[in-house]
Design a protein around this motif. Structure first.
Motif, PDB file in Angstrom:
ATOM      1  N   UNK A 263      -9.874  -9.306   3.421  1.00 10.60           N
ATOM      2  CA  UNK A 263      -8.472  -8.913   3.532  1.00 10.60           C
ATOM      3  C   UNK A 263      -7.626 -10.056   4.076  1.00 10.60           C
ATOM      4  N   UNK A 264      -6.420 -10.160   3.587  1.00  8.20           N
ATOM      5  CA  UNK A 264      -5.428 -11.095   4.121  1.00  8.20           C
ATOM      6  C   UNK A 264      -4.087 -10.391   3.981  1.00  8.20           C
ATOM      7  N   UNK A 265      -3.547  -9.945   5.070  1.00  6.08           N
ATOM      8  CA  UNK A 265      -2.360  -9.100   5.111  1.00  6.08           C
ATOM      9  C   UNK A 265      -1.256  -9.668   4.228  1.00  6.08           C
ATOM     10  N   UNK A 266      -0.684  -8.832   3.378  1.00  7.24           N
ATOM     11  CA  UNK A 266       0.316  -9.300   2.418  1.00  7.24           C
ATOM     12  C   UNK A 266       1.474  -8.329   2.310  1.00  7.24           C
ATOM     13  N   UNK A 267       2.632  -8.776   2.745  1.00  4.38           N
ATOM     14  CA  UNK A 267       3.837  -7.966   2.577  1.00  4.38           C
ATOM     15  C   UNK A 267       4.222  -7.867   1.108  1.00  4.38           C
ATOM     16  N   UNK A 268       4.020  -8.945   0.368  1.00  5.71           N
ATOM     17  CA  UNK A 268       4.332  -8.922  -1.055  1.00  5.71           C
ATOM     18  C   UNK A 268       3.458  -7.877  -1.760  1.00  5.71           C
ATOM     19  N   UNK A 269       2.177  -7.848  -1.438  1.00  9.60           N
ATOM     20  CA  UNK A 269       1.288  -6.887  -2.070  1.00  9.60           C
ATOM     21  C   UNK A 269       1.713  -5.453  -1.816  1.00  9.60           C
ATOM     22  N   UNK A 270       2.108  -5.155  -0.579  1.00 10.91           N
ATOM     23  CA  UNK A 270       2.562  -3.799  -0.261  1.00 10.91           C
ATOM     24  C   UNK A 270       3.840  -3.463  -1.013  1.00 10.91           C
ATOM     25  N   UNK A 271       4.760  -4.438  -1.085  1.00  9.11           N
ATOM     26  CA  UNK A 271       6.013  -4.202  -1.803  1.00  9.11           C
ATOM     27  C   UNK A 271       5.760  -3.993  -3.289  1.00  9.11           C
ATOM     28  N   UNK A 272       4.795  -4.740  -3.850  1.00  3.25           N
ATOM     29  CA  UNK A 272       4.455  -4.572  -5.262  1.00  3.25           C
ATOM     30  C   UNK A 272       3.891  -3.173  -5.518  1.00  3.25           C
ATOM     31  N   UNK A 273       3.081  -2.683  -4.583  1.00  4.64           N
ATOM     32  CA  UNK A 273       2.559  -1.319  -4.727  1.00  4.64           C
ATOM     33  C   UNK A 273       3.703  -0.311  -4.757  1.00  4.64           C
ATOM     34  N   UNK A 274       4.679  -0.477  -3.871  1.00  2.65           N
ATOM     35  CA  UNK A 274       5.836   0.414  -3.872  1.00  2.65           C
ATOM     36  C   UNK A 274       6.650   0.296  -5.148  1.00  2.65           C
ATOM     37  N   UNK A 275       6.742  -0.925  -5.672  1.00  2.00           N
ATOM     38  CA  UNK A 275       7.481  -1.132  -6.925  1.00  2.00           C
ATOM     39  C   UNK A 275       6.807  -0.405  -8.074  1.00  2.00           C
ATOM     40  N   UNK A 276       5.480  -0.396  -8.100  1.00  2.00           N
ATOM     41  CA  UNK A 276       4.770   0.329  -9.159  1.00  2.00           C
ATOM     42  C   UNK A 276       5.086   1.824  -9.094  1.00  2.00           C
ATOM     43  N   UNK A 277       5.254   2.341  -7.887  1.00  3.12           N
ATOM     44  CA  UNK A 277       5.648   3.750  -7.739  1.00  3.12           C
ATOM     45  C   UNK A 277       7.005   3.982  -8.383  1.00  3.12           C
ATOM     46  N   UNK A 278       7.943   3.058  -8.161  1.00  4.33           N
ATOM     47  CA  UNK A 278       9.276   3.223  -8.763  1.00  4.33           C
ATOM     48  C   UNK A 278       9.200   3.125 -10.287  1.00  4.33           C
ATOM     49  N   UNK A 279       8.292   2.294 -10.785  1.00  7.16           N
ATOM     50  CA  UNK A 279       8.179   2.121 -12.227  1.00  7.16           C
ATOM     51  C   UNK A 279       7.672   3.383 -12.915  1.00  7.16           C
ATOM     52  N   UNK A 280       6.660   4.003 -12.349  1.00  5.53           N
ATOM     53  CA  UNK A 280       6.085   5.174 -13.022  1.00  5.53           C
ATOM     54  C   UNK A 280       6.852   6.458 -12.711  1.00  5.53           C
TER      55      UNK A 280
END
Length: 685
Positions: A263-280
Motif C-alpha cells: 500500500x502507498x496512500x493515494x489521494x488521487x486513487x481515492x478521488x478516482x474511485x469516487x469519480x467512477x461512482x459519479x460515472x456509473x
C-alpha cells in the motif's frame, strides 16, 4: 507507533494542514500515531457477485498512511454471519485466530463513564497543546453514548464547539464515505471491485505501465501503485476548482510500481474511485453523497459540497495554524478524498451504520463485507478493509481513518467486537498531540486488553541493510525531493535484530520482527519492509541523504573558493602580472558567476521548502518557478566557462588551471543534484 494521517495535501491524506516541507511525517503520515499490537488475523474476506472473476492473485501489500490504524480479528458470531450472508462467487482468505496473554475485553461506554473520561482529559489536552476547540462523539451498539464539544469553534466570536451544530472538515475520513459509495454501486451491479478501472473511464485512461491493470479495489485499498502529489491539489477560491473529471484527466500520476504489491496512500486513487461512482450513477459527487449517504443516515447538518451551502456555512468551525493564526478556507480539487464537513453527532450515525447492518446505506452482507480485510501485505501486520485502515490494538481489531486538512485534525475509530465507535476532531494544527493521547486513553479505558501472544519457530527473513524511503512518495516532480528528507537506515546487528526508524526490532517466532507494539516483515522478495503503519522501499545510494549532503557540501566549499577569483585578478593586475588571455579571464569569470548563482539557488530552495505546504496546494508559487530558472542559467554559464577555457588554457598558471577544473566539477555536481531531484525547469508533475 503508527502514523495515522491521510496525506500531506493537504490529508489525509492524506495532507494539508500547514505543515513544513522540511518536517516530513514518517511513513504514510497522519495526525494520530497509535501503537499497534501486531498480528491482525482477518475475518474471511470476499467480494460481492461480479461481472467477471479473474484468477485470484496471491495477497500482497498492506497498510499505508497518514492516516491509519486498524486490524483484523472478529468474533465467531460475526464470521458466521458474514459467511452465511455472502452469495455464491464469494472468495476469501482465512487466518487462524491468535492466542492472547490476556483476552481483550470491552467496557461499555455509558454516558456517565464517557463523560467522566473526556471531562477529565480533554480540557487539559487543549490547554497543553494550545488548541482552541474539540468535538467528540462516542457510539455503543446502536446508541450514541456521548457527544460533547470543548473550547471554541471561533475564538474571535467566542462561539463554542457544539456536537450537534458545529461542522468540522473531516478531510480524509471522507474516503470512508467514498468507499461506502463504491460498495453501494458494487451492490447494485454497476461496479466490480476486480474490474480494470479503465473499463469505466471514457474521457481518459490510466497508462498501462505494467501488465497488471489497476482494479477498483486497488483504489480503495491504496494499492494502485501511484506516486504521491501535493502541488496543485487545492484551490483558494471556488473559481479555481476544476471539474473532477477534468482534473483527474490532466493530473494522472505516474505508476511507480505494479498494483497489489504494497500500500502507498493515494489521494488521487481515492478521488478516482469516487469519480467512477459519479460515472456509473450519473450524479455529481456532492449530490450523490447527499442523496445516498447523508440523507438516508439522517446526517442533516453535514455536506460534501464546497463551498458549504449557505444554511450550513455559518456553523463551520474556524481552524488555526501555528501561533493561533486562523487558516483560510482551502478548496479540495480531489473532492471524493476529503471534501465532507460534518458534525460529531452526524458522524455518530455513520459509525452506527458501519458497526451494524448498514442501516439505510448498505445491505447487511455488504456492511459485513466492508469490515473484512481486503488487502494484507502480510497477515502479521496491518492492512486495509475496503477503505478502512485495519490494525490490532489492545488485542482488539480496530478499523479507522484519520483526516487532516488546513488546521483540522480528526480521527474515526471503530472497534467491531465491542460495537464501539469514536470520532474526535480538533481545530488546530497543534492538536494532533491531543488526539494521540486522548484516543490511546479511550481505547485503554473502553477496549482494554493485551497484544496477541507470539509463538512458533519460524525464522525471520532478514531484510537488506541500507536506506529505505516510504512507498508513498513522488518520483517525477519536484516533490521527489521530499524522499531525500525522510529516509531511514536499516542495519542488522550481530544478534539478528534490526535497527530501523529509531527502533530496535527483534525476531519473533512467527518470522516477523517486533519493536514494542509494532511489527515489521519483509515483503515482495525483500524489496520492501512493511510495518503496521507503512511500507518502505529500499533506495539506491545516490538517493540517500549522506551521499547528497556530501555532494552539496563539496559544492558549497568549491563555490566559496570562487569568491577569491575576482580578488586574485585584481591583485595580479596591481602587481603587473599577466592575467592570462582574454578568453581565460572570461572563462574564470563565467565559472565564478555560475558558482555564486548556484549558492544563491540552494539558499533560495531551502527557504522555499521551509515554508508551509499550504503555499503549494493551489500550485507552485511564482517565486519557486522563477527560482528553478537559476539552475538552467548556472549550467549555461558552466558550459560557457568550459568552452572559453580551452583557448586560454596554455597561458594560465598550473594553480589557476587546477582551480578552474575544480569549479567546473562543482557545476557538474550541482547539475547531478538538480537532475536527480527534478530541479531543472518546472517539473511539478
Amino acid at each position: 507507533m503508527i502514523a495515522v494521517r491521510p496525506r500531506p495535501r493537504g490529508d489525509a491524506p492524506g495532507s494539508g494542514r500547514p505543515r513544513h516541507w522540511l518536517r516530513p511525517a514518517p511513513g504514510e503520515g497522519g495526525p494520530v500515531r497509535l501503537r499497534s499490537d501486531s498480528t491482525p488475523p482477518s475475518a474471511p474476506g470476499g467480494t460481492l457477485p461480479r461481472r467477471q472473476q479473474p484468477a485470484r492473485r496471491r495477497p500482497q501489500g498492506g497498510a499505508g498512511t497518514v492516516q491509519a490504524l486498524v486490524a483484523g480479528v472478529v468474533g465467531l458470531g460475526l464470521v458466521a454471519g458474514v459467511l452465511g450472508a455472502l452469495v455464491a462467487g464469494v472468495a476469501g482468505v482465512v487466518w487462524a485466530a491468535p492466542a492472547y496473554a490476556a483476552p481483550p475485553r470491552c467496557a461499555a461506554p455509558t454516558t456517565s463513564a464517557a463523560s467522566a473520561y473526556f471531562e477529565s482529559v480533554m480540557p487539559e489536552q487543549l490547554r497543553r497543546t494550545g488548541t482552541p476547540g474539540a468535538v467528540v462523539s462516542v457510539v455503543s451498539g446502536t446508541d450514541v453514548a456521548y457527544a460533547h464539544g470543548f473550547g471554541h469553534a471561533d475564538v474571535a466570536a467566542g462561539t463554542g464547539m457544539d456536537p450537534e451544530r458545529t461542522l468540522v472538515r473531516i478531510a480524509s475520513i471522507t474516503k470512508l464515505f467514498t468507499a461506502t459509495a463504491v460498495m453501494q454501486q458494487v451492490e447494485a451491479g454497476r461496479l466490480d471491485l476486480d474490474a480494470d478501472v479503465n473499463s469505466y473511464l471514457t474521457t481518459f485512461q490510466i497508462p498501462q505501465t505494467y501488465p497488471q491493470p489497476i482494479r477498483l479495489r486497488d483504489l480503495i485499498d491504496h494499492t494502485a501503485g501511484f506516486e504521491d502529489r501535493l502541488i496543485g491539489t487545492g484551490a483558494r477560491t471556488a473559481d479555481g476548482v476544476v471539474p473532477l473529471g477534468e482534473y483527474l484527466a490532466k493530473n494522472v500520476p505516474a505508476r511507480i510500481r505494479p498494483p497489489a504489491v504494497v500500500p502507498a496512500y493515494s489521494n488521487y486513487g481515492a478521488a478516482l474511485a469516487g469519480y467512477l461512482v459519479t460515472q456509473v450513477s450519473g450524479e455529481p459527487w456532492d449530490a450523490y453523497v447527499q442523496r445516498h449517504l447523508l440523507t438516508p443516515l439522517g446526517m442533516t447538518h453535514s455536506t460534501a459540497s464546497e463551498p458549504l451551502p449557505a444554511a450550513l456555512a455559518p456553523d463551520l468551525a474556524k481552524s488555526y495554524g501555528e501561533g493561533g493564526a486562523p487558516v483560510p478556507f482551502m478548496f479540495d480539487q480531489l473532492t471524493p478524498d476529503g471534501s465532507i464537513s460534518a458534525t460529531a453527532s452526524d458522524l455518530a450515525k455513520f459509525m452506527i451504520a458501519q458497526l451494524g447492518r448498514g442501516e439505510g446505506i448498505l445491505k447487511p452482507q455488504t456492511a459485513a463485507l466492508m469490515r473484512t480485510r481486503s488487502f494484507p501485505a502480510d497477515p502479521r501486520v496491518g492492512g486495509y478493509a475496503h477503505g478502512f485502515m485495519d490494525r490490532v490494538l489492545n488485542g482488539h481489531r480496530v478499523l479507522m481513518h484519520g483526516g487532516d486538512w488546513e488546521g483540522f485534525e480528526s480521527v474515526l475509530v471503530l472497534v467491531p467486537d465491542c460495537r464501539l465507535g469514536l470520532f474526535l476532531s480538533v481545530n488546530s494544527l497543534e492538536g494532533a498531540g491531543a488526539l494521540n493521547e486522548v484516543v490511546h486513553g479511550f481505547l485503554d479505558r473502553f477496549a482494554p486488553g493485551s497484544p496477541p501472544a507470539v509463538s512458533g519457530s519460524q525464522r525471520a527473513v532478514v531484510p537488506q541493510a541500507g536506506f529505505y524511503a516510504p512507498a508513498r512518495r513522488n518520483v517525477t516532480g519536484i516533490e521527489k525531493l521530499l524522499t531525500l528528507l525522510d529516509p531511514a537506515r536499516l542495519t542488522v546487528t550481530d544478534a539478528g535484530a534490526l535497527r530501523f526508524r529509531e527502533k530496535t526490532w527483534t525476531p519473533q517466532g512467527d518470522g516477523s520482527y517486533r519493536a514494542g507494539d509494532d511489527r515489521l516483515v519483509v515483503v515482495d522478495g525483500g524489496r520492501y519492509v512493511m510495518t503496521d503503519g507503512a511500507a518502505f522501499e529500499q533506495i539506491s545510494g545516490a538517493q540517500t541523504l549522506p551521499v547528497n549532503l556530501a555532494v552539496l557540501a563539496g559544492f558549497v566549499v568549491v563555490a566559496l573558493s570562487a569568491l577569491v577569483v575576482p580578488g586574485a585578478s585584481v591583485v595580479r593586475r596591481v602587481r603587473g602580472r599577466a592575467d592570462g588571455a582574454p578568453s581565460w579571464r572570461l572563462s574564470r569569470g563565467l565559472a565564478a558567476l555560475a558558482m555564486v548563482l548556484g549558492l544563491g539557488f540552494l539558499a533560495g530552495l531551502a527557504t522555499a521548502l521551509s515554508g508551509s505546504t499550504s503555499t503549494f496546494l493551489p500550485g507552485a508559487p511564482a517565486g519557486l518557478r522563477a527560482l528553478l530558472v537559476v539552475p538552467i542559467v548556472v549550467f549555461a554559464l558552466g558550459l560557457g566557462a568550459a568552452g572559453t577555457a580551452i583557448t586560454g588554457w596554455r597561458e594560465a598558471s598550473v594553480a589557476a588551471r587546477v582551480h578552474q577544473g575544480v569549479l567546473l566539477a562543482g557545476v557538474g555536481a550541482l547539475a547531478w543534484f538538480c537532475w536527480q531531484w527534478n530541479l531543472i525547469g518546472w517539473q511539478f508533475g
